[in-house]
Design a protein around this motif. Sequence first.
Motif, PDB file in Angstrom:
ATOM      1  N   VAL A   2      -0.550   5.866   2.418  1.00  0.00           N
ATOM      2  CA  VAL A   2       0.754   5.802   3.088  1.00  0.00           C
ATOM      3  C   VAL A   2       0.530   5.753   4.595  1.00  0.00           C
ATOM      4  O   VAL A   2       0.021   6.710   5.190  1.00  0.00           O
ATOM      5  CB  VAL A   2       1.628   7.012   2.703  1.00  0.00           C
ATOM      6  CG1 VAL A   2       2.957   6.962   3.437  1.00  0.00           C
ATOM      7  CG2 VAL A   2       1.858   7.037   1.198  1.00  0.00           C
ATOM      8  N   ASN A   3       0.898   4.642   5.219  1.00  0.00           N
ATOM      9  CA  ASN A   3       0.646   4.493   6.653  1.00  0.00           C
ATOM     10  C   ASN A   3       1.891   4.197   7.479  1.00  0.00           C
ATOM     11  O   ASN A   3       1.797   3.867   8.653  1.00  0.00           O
ATOM     12  CB  ASN A   3      -0.407   3.412   6.901  1.00  0.00           C
ATOM     13  CG  ASN A   3       0.101   2.014   6.549  1.00  0.00           C
ATOM     14  OD1 ASN A   3       1.117   1.865   5.881  1.00  0.00           O
ATOM     15  ND2 ASN A   3      -0.631   0.994   6.987  1.00  0.00           N
ATOM     16  N   ARG A  37       0.799  -1.224   0.000  1.00  0.00           N
ATOM     17  CA  ARG A  37       0.000   0.000   0.000  1.00  0.00           C
ATOM     18  C   ARG A  37       0.837   1.281   0.000  1.00  0.00           C
ATOM     19  O   ARG A  37       0.458   2.267  -0.655  1.00  0.00           O
ATOM     20  CB  ARG A  37      -0.988   0.022   1.167  1.00  0.00           C
ATOM     21  CG  ARG A  37      -0.353   0.055   2.551  1.00  0.00           C
ATOM     22  CD  ARG A  37      -1.431   0.075   3.629  1.00  0.00           C
ATOM     23  NE  ARG A  37      -2.182   1.318   3.618  1.00  0.00           N
ATOM     24  CZ  ARG A  37      -3.326   1.490   4.286  1.00  0.00           C
ATOM     25  NH1 ARG A  37      -3.844   0.491   4.985  1.00  0.00           N
ATOM     26  NH2 ARG A  37      -3.941   2.660   4.259  1.00  0.00           N
ATOM     27  N   ASN A  38       1.962   1.293   0.714  1.00  0.00           N
ATOM     28  CA  ASN A  38       2.772   2.509   0.760  1.00  0.00           C
ATOM     29  C   ASN A  38       3.389   2.828  -0.599  1.00  0.00           C
ATOM     30  O   ASN A  38       3.299   3.958  -1.081  1.00  0.00           O
ATOM     31  CB  ASN A  38       3.867   2.375   1.819  1.00  0.00           C
ATOM     32  CG  ASN A  38       3.298   2.368   3.218  1.00  0.00           C
ATOM     33  OD1 ASN A  38       2.880   3.399   3.726  1.00  0.00           O
ATOM     34  ND2 ASN A  38       3.246   1.200   3.844  1.00  0.00           N
ATOM     35  N   LEU A  52      -2.424  10.687   2.086  1.00  0.00           N
ATOM     36  CA  LEU A  52      -2.900  10.593   3.463  1.00  0.00           C
ATOM     37  C   LEU A  52      -3.576   9.254   3.749  1.00  0.00           C
ATOM     38  O   LEU A  52      -3.552   8.763   4.874  1.00  0.00           O
ATOM     39  CB  LEU A  52      -3.885  11.737   3.749  1.00  0.00           C
ATOM     40  CG  LEU A  52      -3.265  13.137   3.861  1.00  0.00           C
ATOM     41  CD1 LEU A  52      -4.350  14.203   3.833  1.00  0.00           C
ATOM     42  CD2 LEU A  52      -2.430  13.261   5.133  1.00  0.00           C
ATOM     43  N   THR A  53      -4.183   8.664   2.709  1.00  0.00           N
ATOM     44  CA  THR A  53      -4.953   7.428   2.888  1.00  0.00           C
ATOM     45  C   THR A  53      -4.099   6.174   2.753  1.00  0.00           C
ATOM     46  O   THR A  53      -4.165   5.257   3.578  1.00  0.00           O
ATOM     47  CB  THR A  53      -6.102   7.361   1.862  1.00  0.00           C
ATOM     48  OG1 THR A  53      -6.896   8.540   1.974  1.00  0.00           O
ATOM     49  CG2 THR A  53      -6.975   6.135   2.106  1.00  0.00           C
ATOM     50  N   GLY A  70       5.126   5.273   9.645  1.00  0.00           N
ATOM     51  CA  GLY A  70       5.344   6.415  10.527  1.00  0.00           C
ATOM     52  C   GLY A  70       6.590   7.183  10.120  1.00  0.00           C
ATOM     53  O   GLY A  70       7.117   7.036   9.018  1.00  0.00           O
ATOM     54  N   ARG A  97       3.085  10.371   5.507  1.00  0.00           N
ATOM     55  CA  ARG A  97       1.787  10.725   4.922  1.00  0.00           C
ATOM     56  C   ARG A  97       1.420  12.181   5.212  1.00  0.00           C
ATOM     57  O   ARG A  97       0.775  12.843   4.395  1.00  0.00           O
ATOM     58  CB  ARG A  97       0.694   9.786   5.431  1.00  0.00           C
ATOM     59  CG  ARG A  97       0.377   9.899   6.911  1.00  0.00           C
ATOM     60  CD  ARG A  97      -0.722   8.928   7.324  1.00  0.00           C
ATOM     61  NE  ARG A  97      -1.030   9.040   8.749  1.00  0.00           N
ATOM     62  CZ  ARG A  97      -0.352   8.402   9.692  1.00  0.00           C
ATOM     63  NH1 ARG A  97       0.661   7.615   9.359  1.00  0.00           N
ATOM     64  NH2 ARG A  97      -0.689   8.540  10.967  1.00  0.00           N
ATOM     65  N   ALA A 110       3.142   1.970  11.473  1.00  0.00           N
ATOM     66  CA  ALA A 110       1.968   2.761  11.136  1.00  0.00           C
ATOM     67  C   ALA A 110       1.434   3.519  12.333  1.00  0.00           C
ATOM     68  O   ALA A 110       0.945   4.623  12.221  1.00  0.00           O
ATOM     69  CB  ALA A 110       0.896   1.841  10.567  1.00  0.00           C
ATOM     70  N   GLU A 111       1.528   2.934  13.498  1.00  0.00           N
ATOM     71  CA  GLU A 111       1.021   3.602  14.692  1.00  0.00           C
ATOM     72  C   GLU A 111       2.153   4.233  15.499  1.00  0.00           C
ATOM     73  O   GLU A 111       1.954   4.657  16.619  1.00  0.00           O
ATOM     74  CB  GLU A 111       0.256   2.595  15.564  1.00  0.00           C
ATOM     75  CG  GLU A 111      -0.871   1.890  14.836  1.00  0.00           C
ATOM     76  CD  GLU A 111      -1.879   2.876  14.262  1.00  0.00           C
ATOM     77  OE1 GLU A 111      -2.143   3.912  14.908  1.00  0.00           O
ATOM     78  OE2 GLU A 111      -2.401   2.627  13.177  1.00  0.00           O
ATOM     79  N   PRO A 114       5.269  11.565  10.362  1.00  0.00           N
ATOM     80  CA  PRO A 114       4.957  10.477   9.438  1.00  0.00           C
ATOM     81  C   PRO A 114       4.967  10.981   7.995  1.00  0.00           C
ATOM     82  O   PRO A 114       4.571  12.122   7.712  1.00  0.00           O
ATOM     83  CB  PRO A 114       3.543  10.054   9.855  1.00  0.00           C
ATOM     84  CG  PRO A 114       3.391  10.525  11.262  1.00  0.00           C
ATOM     85  CD  PRO A 114       4.198  11.784  11.356  1.00  0.00           C
TER      86      PRO A 114
END
Length: 507
Positions: free
Chosen positions: A481-482, A272-273, A478-479, A484, A339, A496-497, A337
Amino acid sequence: MSQAAHKAPGAAGANRWTALVFISMAQLMVVLDATIVNIALPSAQQDLGISDGNRQWVVTAYALAFGGLLLFGGRIADMWGRKRSFITGLLGFGAASALGGAATDETMMFAARALQGAFGALLAPAALSLLAVMFTDARERARAFGIYGAISGAGGAVGLILGGVLTEYLNWRWTFFVNIPFAVVAAFGALLFVHEPKGESHRSTLDIPGVILSTTGLVSLVYGFTRAESNGWSDSVTVGLFVAAAVLLLAFVVVETRVKAPLLPLRVVTERNRGGVYLSLGLAIIAMFGMFLFLTYYLQVIKGYTPVRTGFAFLPLIGGMITGSAVIGARLMTRLPARLLMGAGYLVAASGMFLLTRLEIGSSYTSLLLPAQLLLGLGIGTAFMPAMSLSTHGVEPRDAGVASAMVNTSQQVGGAVGTALLNTIAASATTSYIKDHVAGAATRSQQQLIQMQGMVHGYANAIWIAVGILVTAAAIGLTFVNVGRQSGGPGVVAGAEGEAQVPIAMH
């Protein structure tokens, strides 16, 4: 012995940064060549006797070869070795440039441009993947990609300036010859300072069906958009090219799922990234290429700027890109991050593009074009820096070249789409405006004024679309790329978190 051991890491680090100079020089040469020839084209056309119908091939031959062969070039770099591919691409590009500068007729010119594109398709992915394997520490990587991203983003505008200066004060042939010292110096520097990690090349069987399908599919797609610009979207050949591109690229995807050593392992684009990076970069380039086109025509045709003055009028854009990428993006990449940097960058660029929707015949450069370019440059530079770095995020070493090629492919296809799509929208709006207003023009001067107003009206309409495209790019960043922020440790990115740590390209 102990002293040598302590000096070695520092020497290696210095070599990496010296190598970056030569890699960036090569990237600048490839990127600026996409625009430097545009300003020289009228003079070259007259000297070589190229017809109006054929002049587009000076640009198209380069775009087709470059866009069509990028995936092939990326895989060759992975298999054959990135340093070897990089140097071969440099020397080949320089030789093709010499051929173009010495061209005596249109056939020689078209062949030279196609060769430039082919060697550029080998050189560009090798350059980006070399950075990925040489800079693994997060902070070093941020600075390196900041410099590289600034050069990639600003190269088109530099090409306009250099093309204008060389054409006006020397000769159009120097827009080709200028590449030769770039290529020779960069190749010599690469021999001395570029050190690819040992054992990184992976010799395997080449996916011939994938090469044929991807190359013909991408050539059909790029040529389809190029033809749409000149012949219209409803032209039967244009429609046929798009249909062929869709069939060929779909067949390519099917083949890649079934062969043992695929040209483009689908794992490269389905993560996804990386997928978000490729898509958002392509959209941003669509908007940027349209802006380059319209501002160049606006400054020269409406404002009466010379080629040199037009080139220098783009300096705020270059300055903004360099600041956004090498200063803002590089400093914040280890703190925020990716994103957020990408999303905010694209939105700032959209605000600059929004200012350009207010374009009128009498618009002031200082109060409108200057702030618009600064916002565009700062936004695109800030967004491109993390995007370039994430383009090889998490890939296996054997896929670094083809992952890098996907960045260039998204940019090349985005450039073709942007030029054709936005130019067609602008031309349609211009024609409609003139048709509605020309009846009230009693004198020749009034008719000319309405024609110019129609052109500016067309530019503004197309720029509105570019604003929407940049907002869409921000939403994708923003959607999708998760990952960090990049941490200070070697080659890691915060999860991601912001908790787990995952490797950035474990080279």
